[in-house]
Design a protein around this motif. Structure first.
Motif, PDB file in Angstrom:
ATOM      1  N   THR A  96       0.857  -1.191   0.000  1.00  0.00           N
ATOM      2  CA  THR A  96       0.000   0.000   0.000  1.00  0.00           C
ATOM      3  C   THR A  96       0.887   1.233   0.000  1.00  0.00           C
ATOM      4  OG1 THR A  96      -1.790  -1.132   1.167  1.00  0.00           O
ATOM      5  CG2 THR A  96      -1.771   1.278   1.256  1.00  0.00           C
ATOM      6  N   GLU A  97       0.630   2.136  -0.935  1.00  0.00           N
ATOM      7  CA  GLU A  97       1.375   3.392  -0.995  1.00  0.00           C
ATOM      8  C   GLU A  97       0.414   4.544  -0.733  1.00  0.00           C
ATOM      9  OE1 GLU A  97       4.485   3.457  -1.132  1.00  0.00           O
ATOM     10  OE2 GLU A  97       5.071   1.534  -2.028  1.00  0.00           O
ATOM     11  N   THR A  98       0.865   5.521   0.025  1.00  0.00           N
ATOM     12  CA  THR A  98      -0.002   6.661   0.337  1.00  0.00           C
ATOM     13  C   THR A  98       0.531   7.964  -0.262  1.00  0.00           C
ATOM     14  OG1 THR A  98       1.168   6.999   2.417  1.00  0.00           O
ATOM     15  CG2 THR A  98      -0.817   5.625   2.501  1.00  0.00           C
ATOM     16  N   THR A  99       1.720   7.896  -0.875  1.00  0.00           N
ATOM     17  CA  THR A  99       2.282   9.099  -1.505  1.00  0.00           C
ATOM     18  C   THR A  99       2.568   8.824  -2.979  1.00  0.00           C
ATOM     19  OG1 THR A  99       4.581   8.512  -1.072  1.00  0.00           O
ATOM     20  CG2 THR A  99       3.433   9.736   0.662  1.00  0.00           C
ATOM     21  N   ILE A 100       2.605   9.904  -3.761  1.00  0.00           N
ATOM     22  CA  ILE A 100       2.912   9.788  -5.193  1.00  0.00           C
ATOM     23  C   ILE A 100       4.336   9.249  -5.355  1.00  0.00           C
ATOM     24  CG2 ILE A 100       3.156  11.102  -7.348  1.00  0.00           C
ATOM     25  CD1 ILE A 100       1.138  13.148  -6.065  1.00  0.00           C
ATOM     26  N   GLN A 101       5.230   9.749  -4.513  1.00  0.00           N
ATOM     27  CA  GLN A 101       6.626   9.300  -4.544  1.00  0.00           C
ATOM     28  C   GLN A 101       6.731   7.797  -4.280  1.00  0.00           C
ATOM     29  OE1 GLN A 101       8.860  11.532  -1.682  1.00  0.00           O
ATOM     30  NE2 GLN A 101      10.766  11.441  -2.879  1.00  0.00           N
ATOM     31  N   GLY A 102       5.999   7.323  -3.277  1.00  0.00           N
ATOM     32  CA  GLY A 102       6.001   5.895  -2.949  1.00  0.00           C
ATOM     33  C   GLY A 102       5.433   5.069  -4.091  1.00  0.00           C
ATOM     34  N   LEU A 103       4.346   5.566  -4.676  1.00  0.00           N
ATOM     35  CA  LEU A 103       3.740   4.870  -5.819  1.00  0.00           C
ATOM     36  C   LEU A 103       4.741   4.758  -6.965  1.00  0.00           C
ATOM     37  CD1 LEU A 103       1.176   3.780  -7.338  1.00  0.00           C
ATOM     38  CD2 LEU A 103       0.842   6.141  -8.115  1.00  0.00           C
ATOM     39  N   THR A 104       5.384   5.880  -7.285  1.00  0.00           N
ATOM     40  CA  THR A 104       6.360   5.894  -8.382  1.00  0.00           C
ATOM     41  C   THR A 104       7.490   4.901  -8.104  1.00  0.00           C
ATOM     42  OG1 THR A 104       5.838   8.216  -8.728  1.00  0.00           O
ATOM     43  CG2 THR A 104       7.846   7.433  -9.752  1.00  0.00           C
ATOM     44  N   ALA A 105       7.970   4.886  -6.873  1.00  0.00           N
ATOM     45  CA  ALA A 105       9.057   3.961  -6.509  1.00  0.00           C
ATOM     46  C   ALA A 105       8.591   2.510  -6.638  1.00  0.00           C
ATOM     47  CB  ALA A 105       9.531   4.249  -5.089  1.00  0.00           C
ATOM     48  N   SER A 106       7.371   2.235  -6.187  1.00  0.00           N
ATOM     49  CA  SER A 106       6.844   0.870  -6.259  1.00  0.00           C
ATOM     50  C   SER A 106       6.651   0.409  -7.700  1.00  0.00           C
ATOM     51  CB  SER A 106       5.489   0.784  -5.543  1.00  0.00           C
ATOM     52  OG  SER A 106       5.662   0.367  -4.222  1.00  0.00           O
TER      53      SER A 106
END
Lengths: 282, 282
Positions: free
Chosen positions: A3-13
């Motif tokens: 689960t990602e809650t930030t755009i940065q985390g989503l992009t990294a994932s």
């Protein structure tokens, strides 16, 4: 499942999948998931290497009298359901993550096909949908995006702006998931009293009857009137009963494929449904 | 250097670069290129592995009284200039290729910062820019996009919708290219008579004088009035002389960085220019 809650985390994932040029499928939702949503994820699972589901209750698609604050937020339960159907990444951003601190000045509007049906009573609603879906598309950059045919007008609006703006992905419309008695699954069904829940399948029954009437030669206006009468007799307050082309253009008669649309209130709950009727020249 | 005239051809030409995850730079133009455009390409060449330049005279950003049909189309000359500065791909689509045969129903609007300056006299102009640039961004999917600071309001509008819609690229603003006498390069300079061409540098001179006045303590309104008087005395008909923040918000005094904006007509030719003035607290 992450689960990602930030755009940065989503992009990294997503980064390893992008680097490996995997096929990415995306299912945008507002959470409070039911089998209809899960079927979107199952469709994405079939076609794609990596499945991303967003859960975001989008404030800008709610009108001033609509209940943004009380929209059900059930993240933990949603996460469990999504893990069970093979979702890879849940993106559950805050409003601040999505819209930032600076004022948003940009709007996306789709003309003509948003003027009536659900658009008539919800000014600005489809603008809010277009903006948030475009933002999510730009964050996820999927190859395929999956939307339910239950919100048919929304699906048509999304198809339209994706085509008009050359957004580089394919929109997949997934057929309506129904309860055993035919009621289209919806988050709103949870608001129905047991008594109203029993009446609710009349919507789909009336659509099926109209489809049979049309294919056996009944005039379109008569078939629509029959739906209206059936719903009113069953205790609904009809908002609209309309026929449109699959691209949402007005139609006068059943001389091409049509989609029948119903919106009706039972008690305080507004339900919508639709049914496509194929035309075969005899 | 390749020239592509279809979206399909562009996608095919870009495909090896995308597969190799090369850095793609994009310079959208309407053709009729001058050194200002070529400097955008040179900037792109510095930062990027692959440089794409589009040449497309966009009908939807022209008003009904603006001269879309007579806008200069000089594709062969432009291609030669672009080859000389190291452009890799020219994308020169037809109107039909860009907008298709079916009606476009989608609009993108940026509020507030399009209301005045050049927006006041050109209703819908920046909507047309936002739509075409978004379409081109979705076709090219560049890492960096380059725009001149000469069209400062356009650059600000593009920065705004890129941020608001999370378009996954970085916008680079490139300083104005000027003739030796200070005149900002523009396709429109070609319309000036020799006599008017001689007067035209007064615009930049008046901006520089105002900048000096501001840094030495003259009130903002006085500095703007001086520009107006100078231009009128030189034979211009002033359209606007304004000061804004770098993000185009209104400013009352020189207590932060400001951008000075001029639009003025000499003969039948409307020229624009701008100059940023840095604020340093003393």
């Amino acid at each position: 499942m992450k689960t990602e809650t930030t755009i940065q985390g989503l992009t990294a994932s997503l980064s390893p999948a992008k680097a490996a040029r995997k096929i990415i499928g995306f299912v945008p939702t507002m959470g409070n998931l039911h089998e209809g949503h899960l079927n979107l994820v199952r469709e994405a699972r079939k076609l794609c290497d990596v499945v991303v589901v967003s859960i975001f209750v989008n404030p800008i698609q709610f009108g001033p009298n609509e209940d943004f604050d009380n929209y059900p937020r059930t993240l933990e339960r949603d996460q469990q359901l999504l893990a069970d159907v093979g979702c890879d990444i849940v993106f559950a951003p805050t409003v601040e993550q999505m819209y930032g601190n600076q004022p948003r000045l940009t709007n996306i509007s789709v003309n003509n096909i948003t003027d009536d049906l659900c658009g008539a009573q919800r000014p600005g609603h489809f603008d809010g949908v277009a903006v948030v879906v475009t933002k999510l598309f730009n964050m996820v950059q999927p190859n395929f995006a999956f939307f339910g045919q239950k919100d048919y007008q929304q699906l048509a609006v999304i198809r339209q702006f994706v085509r008009d703006l050359n957004i580089p992905l394919e929109v997949i419309g997934v057929p309506i998931t129904r309860a055993a008695d035919g009621l289209a699954l919806s988050s709103r069904n949870g608001y129905l009293s047991p008594e109203h829940r029993e009446i609710a399948p009349v919507i789909y029954q009336s659509l099926q009857t109209a489809a049979q009437q049309l294919t056996s030669g009944t005039a379109l206006s008569d078939a629509l009137n029959t739906i209206r009468a059936t719903l009113t007799d069953a205790g609904f307050v009809v908002d609209y009963v309309e026929a449109r082309s699959p691209e949402l253009q007005k139609v006068d008669s059943f001389n091409q494929d049509v989609v029948l649309f119903v919106a009706a209130k039972i008690g305080k709950t507004r339900l919508i449904d639709n049914l496509q009727v194929k035309f075969t020249a005899s």
